[in-house]
Design a protein around this motif. Structure first.
Motif, PDB file in Angstrom:
ATOM      1  N   LYS A 183       0.927  -1.040   0.025  1.00  0.00           N
ATOM      2  CA  LYS A 183      -0.082  -0.085  -0.110  1.00  0.00           C
ATOM      3  C   LYS A 183       0.797   1.148   0.046  1.00  0.00           C
ATOM      4  CE  LYS A 183      -4.108  -1.961   2.354  1.00  0.00           C
ATOM      5  NZ  LYS A 183      -4.888  -1.799   3.467  1.00  0.00           N
ATOM      6  N   LEU A 184       0.666   2.204  -0.985  1.00  0.00           N
ATOM      7  CA  LEU A 184       1.479   3.579  -0.699  1.00  0.00           C
ATOM      8  C   LEU A 184       0.415   4.486  -0.192  1.00  0.00           C
ATOM      9  CD1 LEU A 184       2.573   3.777  -4.520  1.00  0.00           C
ATOM     10  CD2 LEU A 184       3.826   2.856  -2.460  1.00  0.00           C
ATOM     11  N   LEU A 185      -0.805   4.288   0.208  1.00  0.00           N
ATOM     12  CA  LEU A 185      -1.559   4.973   0.875  1.00  0.00           C
ATOM     13  C   LEU A 185      -2.318   4.299   1.979  1.00  0.00           C
ATOM     14  CD1 LEU A 185      -2.687   7.983   1.185  1.00  0.00           C
ATOM     15  CD2 LEU A 185      -4.843   7.163  -0.179  1.00  0.00           C
ATOM     16  N   ASP A 186      -2.274   4.520   3.441  1.00  0.00           N
ATOM     17  CA  ASP A 186      -2.795   3.859   4.427  1.00  0.00           C
ATOM     18  C   ASP A 186      -4.397   4.278   4.729  1.00  0.00           C
ATOM     19  OD1 ASP A 186      -2.599   6.219   5.961  1.00  0.00           O
ATOM     20  OD2 ASP A 186      -1.162   5.608   7.211  1.00  0.00           O
ATOM     21  N   GLY A 187      -4.574   5.431   3.911  1.00  0.00           N
ATOM     22  CA  GLY A 187      -6.082   5.718   4.169  1.00  0.00           C
ATOM     23  C   GLY A 187      -6.472   6.590   5.438  1.00  0.00           C
ATOM     24  N   LYS A 188      -5.314   6.845   6.139  1.00  0.00           N
ATOM     25  CA  LYS A 188      -5.327   7.633   7.556  1.00  0.00           C
ATOM     26  C   LYS A 188      -4.454   8.901   7.690  1.00  0.00           C
ATOM     27  CE  LYS A 188      -6.879   3.567   9.942  1.00  0.00           C
ATOM     28  NZ  LYS A 188      -6.635   2.862  11.152  1.00  0.00           N
ATOM     29  N   THR A 189      -3.147   8.551   7.007  1.00  0.00           N
ATOM     30  CA  THR A 189      -2.405   9.676   6.978  1.00  0.00           C
ATOM     31  C   THR A 189      -1.652   9.948   5.349  1.00  0.00           C
ATOM     32  OG1 THR A 189      -0.555   8.404   7.434  1.00  0.00           O
ATOM     33  CG2 THR A 189      -1.861   9.019   9.364  1.00  0.00           C
ATOM     34  N   THR A 190      -0.744  10.860   5.419  1.00  0.00           N
ATOM     35  CA  THR A 190       0.083  10.873   4.188  1.00  0.00           C
ATOM     36  C   THR A 190       1.440  10.378   4.462  1.00  0.00           C
ATOM     37  OG1 THR A 190       0.841  13.216   5.024  1.00  0.00           O
ATOM     38  CG2 THR A 190      -1.276  13.168   3.421  1.00  0.00           C
ATOM     39  N   LYS A 191       1.458   9.442   5.205  1.00  0.00           N
ATOM     40  CA  LYS A 191       2.921   8.792   5.427  1.00  0.00           C
ATOM     41  C   LYS A 191       3.204   8.186   4.106  1.00  0.00           C
ATOM     42  CE  LYS A 191       5.108   5.181   8.118  1.00  0.00           C
ATOM     43  NZ  LYS A 191       4.948   4.218   9.376  1.00  0.00           N
ATOM     44  N   GLY A 192       4.522   8.617   3.817  1.00  0.00           N
ATOM     45  CA  GLY A 192       5.199   7.968   2.541  1.00  0.00           C
ATOM     46  C   GLY A 192       5.010   8.856   1.285  1.00  0.00           C
ATOM     47  N   THR A 252       5.524  16.757  -0.466  1.00  0.00           N
ATOM     48  CA  THR A 252       5.298  17.800  -1.577  1.00  0.00           C
ATOM     49  C   THR A 252       6.905  17.742  -2.421  1.00  0.00           C
ATOM     50  OG1 THR A 252       3.723  19.113  -0.373  1.00  0.00           O
ATOM     51  CG2 THR A 252       4.884  20.091  -2.096  1.00  0.00           C
ATOM     52  N   TYR A 253       6.795  17.642  -3.666  1.00  0.00           N
ATOM     53  CA  TYR A 253       7.782  17.745  -4.372  1.00  0.00           C
ATOM     54  C   TYR A 253       8.721  18.825  -4.050  1.00  0.00           C
ATOM     55  CZ  TYR A 253      10.911  17.779  -8.641  1.00  0.00           C
ATOM     56  OH  TYR A 253      11.592  17.636  -9.566  1.00  0.00           O
ATOM     57  N   GLY A 254       9.998  18.242  -3.719  1.00  0.00           N
ATOM     58  CA  GLY A 254      10.828  19.484  -3.324  1.00  0.00           C
ATOM     59  C   GLY A 254      11.013  19.633  -1.743  1.00  0.00           C
ATOM     60  N   LYS A 255       9.987  19.153  -1.242  1.00  0.00           N
ATOM     61  CA  LYS A 255       9.916  19.352   0.328  1.00  0.00           C
ATOM     62  C   LYS A 255      10.045  18.191   1.156  1.00  0.00           C
ATOM     63  CE  LYS A 255       8.464  23.693  -0.864  1.00  0.00           C
ATOM     64  NZ  LYS A 255       9.376  24.881  -0.823  1.00  0.00           N
ATOM     65  N   SER A 256      10.036  18.142   2.463  1.00  0.00           N
ATOM     66  CA  SER A 256      10.374  17.124   3.142  1.00  0.00           C
ATOM     67  C   SER A 256       8.967  16.620   3.767  1.00  0.00           C
ATOM     68  CB  SER A 256      11.020  17.542   4.784  1.00  0.00           C
ATOM     69  OG  SER A 256      10.362  18.678   5.234  1.00  0.00           O
ATOM     70  N   SER A 257       7.833  17.282   3.623  1.00  0.00           N
ATOM     71  CA  SER A 257       6.479  17.035   4.021  1.00  0.00           C
ATOM     72  C   SER A 257       5.645  17.231   3.159  1.00  0.00           C
ATOM     73  CB  SER A 257       6.212  17.373   5.316  1.00  0.00           C
ATOM     74  OG  SER A 257       6.135  18.827   5.326  1.00  0.00           O
ATOM     75  N   ILE A 312      -6.621  14.057   4.041  1.00  0.00           N
ATOM     76  CA  ILE A 312      -7.005  12.566   4.048  1.00  0.00           C
ATOM     77  C   ILE A 312      -8.587  12.549   4.663  1.00  0.00           C
ATOM     78  CG2 ILE A 312      -6.983  10.307   5.116  1.00  0.00           C
ATOM     79  CD1 ILE A 312      -4.609  10.635   3.164  1.00  0.00           C
ATOM     80  N   ALA A 313      -9.388  11.843   4.145  1.00  0.00           N
ATOM     81  CA  ALA A 313     -10.821  11.853   4.709  1.00  0.00           C
ATOM     82  C   ALA A 313     -11.606  10.613   3.957  1.00  0.00           C
ATOM     83  CB  ALA A 313     -11.851  12.805   4.308  1.00  0.00           C
ATOM     84  N   ASP A 314     -12.201   9.838   4.569  1.00  0.00           N
ATOM     85  CA  ASP A 314     -12.963   8.645   4.288  1.00  0.00           C
ATOM     86  C   ASP A 314     -12.023   7.640   3.377  1.00  0.00           C
ATOM     87  OD1 ASP A 314     -15.464   9.321   5.294  1.00  0.00           O
ATOM     88  OD2 ASP A 314     -15.680  10.837   3.436  1.00  0.00           O
ATOM     89  N   GLY A 315     -10.752   7.577   3.895  1.00  0.00           N
ATOM     90  CA  GLY A 315      -9.767   6.599   3.049  1.00  0.00           C
ATOM     91  C   GLY A 315      -9.054   7.151   1.932  1.00  0.00           C
ATOM     92  N   ALA A 316      -9.556   8.260   1.760  1.00  0.00           N
ATOM     93  CA  ALA A 316      -9.036   8.933   0.344  1.00  0.00           C
ATOM     94  C   ALA A 316      -8.089  10.341   0.688  1.00  0.00           C
ATOM     95  CB  ALA A 316     -10.198   9.203  -0.455  1.00  0.00           C
ATOM     96  N   LEU A 317      -7.198  10.247  -0.215  1.00  0.00           N
ATOM     97  CA  LEU A 317      -6.386  11.548  -0.411  1.00  0.00           C
ATOM     98  C   LEU A 317      -6.929  12.494  -1.269  1.00  0.00           C
ATOM     99  CD1 LEU A 317      -3.373  12.784   0.470  1.00  0.00           C
ATOM    100  CD2 LEU A 317      -2.413  11.488  -1.618  1.00  0.00           C
ATOM    101  N   TYR A 318      -7.011  13.929  -0.845  1.00  0.00           N
ATOM    102  CA  TYR A 318      -7.720  14.569  -1.906  1.00  0.00           C
ATOM    103  C   TYR A 318      -7.335  16.126  -1.619  1.00  0.00           C
ATOM    104  CZ  TYR A 318     -10.296  16.675   2.233  1.00  0.00           C
ATOM    105  OH  TYR A 318     -10.709  17.398   3.522  1.00  0.00           O
ATOM    106  N   TYR A 354      -7.933  10.476  -4.710  1.00  0.00           N
ATOM    107  CA  TYR A 354      -7.217   9.322  -4.848  1.00  0.00           C
ATOM    108  C   TYR A 354      -7.399   8.259  -3.538  1.00  0.00           C
ATOM    109  CZ  TYR A 354      -4.800  11.838  -8.683  1.00  0.00           C
ATOM    110  OH  TYR A 354      -4.794  12.561  -9.852  1.00  0.00           O
ATOM    111  N   ARG A 355      -7.363   7.117  -3.897  1.00  0.00           N
ATOM    112  CA  ARG A 355      -7.486   6.171  -2.717  1.00  0.00           C
ATOM    113  C   ARG A 355      -7.007   4.685  -3.441  1.00  0.00           C
ATOM    114  NH1 ARG A 355     -14.257   4.984  -2.622  1.00  0.00           N
ATOM    115  NH2 ARG A 355     -14.360   3.816  -4.248  1.00  0.00           N
ATOM    116  N   ASN A 356      -7.129   3.841  -2.384  1.00  0.00           N
ATOM    117  CA  ASN A 356      -6.640   2.465  -2.826  1.00  0.00           C
ATOM    118  C   ASN A 356      -5.467   2.228  -3.699  1.00  0.00           C
ATOM    119  OD1 ASN A 356      -8.681   1.431  -1.224  1.00  0.00           O
ATOM    120  ND2 ASN A 356     -10.022   1.210  -2.791  1.00  0.00           N
TER     121      ASN A 356
END
Length: 238
Positions: free
Chosen positions: A40-49, A52-57, A64-70, A230-232
């Motif tokens: 999994k590249l997305l755990d559905g709860k956090t943005t772990k992994g 932001t391009y060129g940044k550290s976080s 994140i909401a309802d398992g989706a990154l938005y 995006y999700r799953n």
């Protein structure tokens, strides 16, 4: 007769053990999931992994909401996000949903060097995510949802409209690139050969010398200014 009974008893017990083993696999689906290579590249709860391009976080615009990154359009500061890790020879699966009139993209093989390349699309080819009927790009060939952006037009358009989830699969393996939308293969091509170079030479990326040249890189999700989900998101290295 005794030998026959012993053989019959052994056969029954062996069959019982086989059935028990099969039931163990059925009752423990995590066993097969753990061993099949998908991560999994997305755990559905956090943005772990991701970051932001060129940044550290990850910036506050991605949530994140309802398992989706938005994308939260109420937050002004944004930018594309990329995976922390690079990938080479992989099968990538995810689901996406675009807002009305929206635009985004899935960008692969991104080489993260923000000092040299200020945008993810300067190195990585994009699989278009779009409201075909509502966004102006929908009127441009090779810019519609599922297209390999500005390079190859989808062979068909099985994508759903804004507000509906679409299943995408991107297989990049030893130069062969396949794009699937909702189970249909819409693009197949070979990267890095002479034909690939000609495709780039005839595109808007012709003056970007390193575009589409990297054989491994990060996965990016594009912030094009519109709401997108995006999700799953999962990947399997081949």
């Amino acid at each position: 007769m005794k030998m026959i009974l012993i053989s019959l008893l052994y056969f029954v017990m062996s069959g019982s053990n086989i059935n028990q083993n099969n039931m163990a696999k059925i009752n423990n689906p995590g066993q097969s999931i753990k061993n099949d290579g998908w991560k999994k590249l997305l755990d559905g709860k956090t943005t772990k992994g991701w970051h932001t391009y060129g940044k550290s976080s990850v910036n506050d615009r991605w949530k994140i909401a309802d398992g989706a990154l938005y994308i939260d359009n109420t937050v002004k500061e944004g930018g594309d996000i990329v995976t922390d890790k690079e990938y080479e020879n992989y099968d990538l699966k995810l689901e996406w949903k675009i807002s009305k009139n929206g635009n985004s993209g899935i960008i692969i093989n991104v080489h993260e060097d923000a000092a040299k390349y200020n945008e993810t699309y300067k190195t990585g080819p994009e699989i278009q995510v779009l409201d075909n009927e509502g966004h102006p790009d929908g009127k441009i060939p090779k810019h519609r949802a599922g297209d390999l952006y500005d390079l190859i037009k989808s062979s068909s358009e099985p994508v759903k409209g804004p507000g509906e989830w679409n299943a995408a699969e991107i297989i990049c393996n030893k130069g062969k690139l396949q794009i699937f939308m909702n189970g249909t293969n819409v693009v197949t091509t070979t990267m890095w050969n002479d034909n690939w170079k000609q495709l780039i030479a005839g595109s808007k990326f012709k003056n970007m010398p390193d575009f589409g040249t990297f054989k491994k890189g990060k996965i990016a999700l594009q912030d094009h200014g519109n709401a997108v989900w995006y999700r799953n998101i999962e990947i399997k290295q081949l």
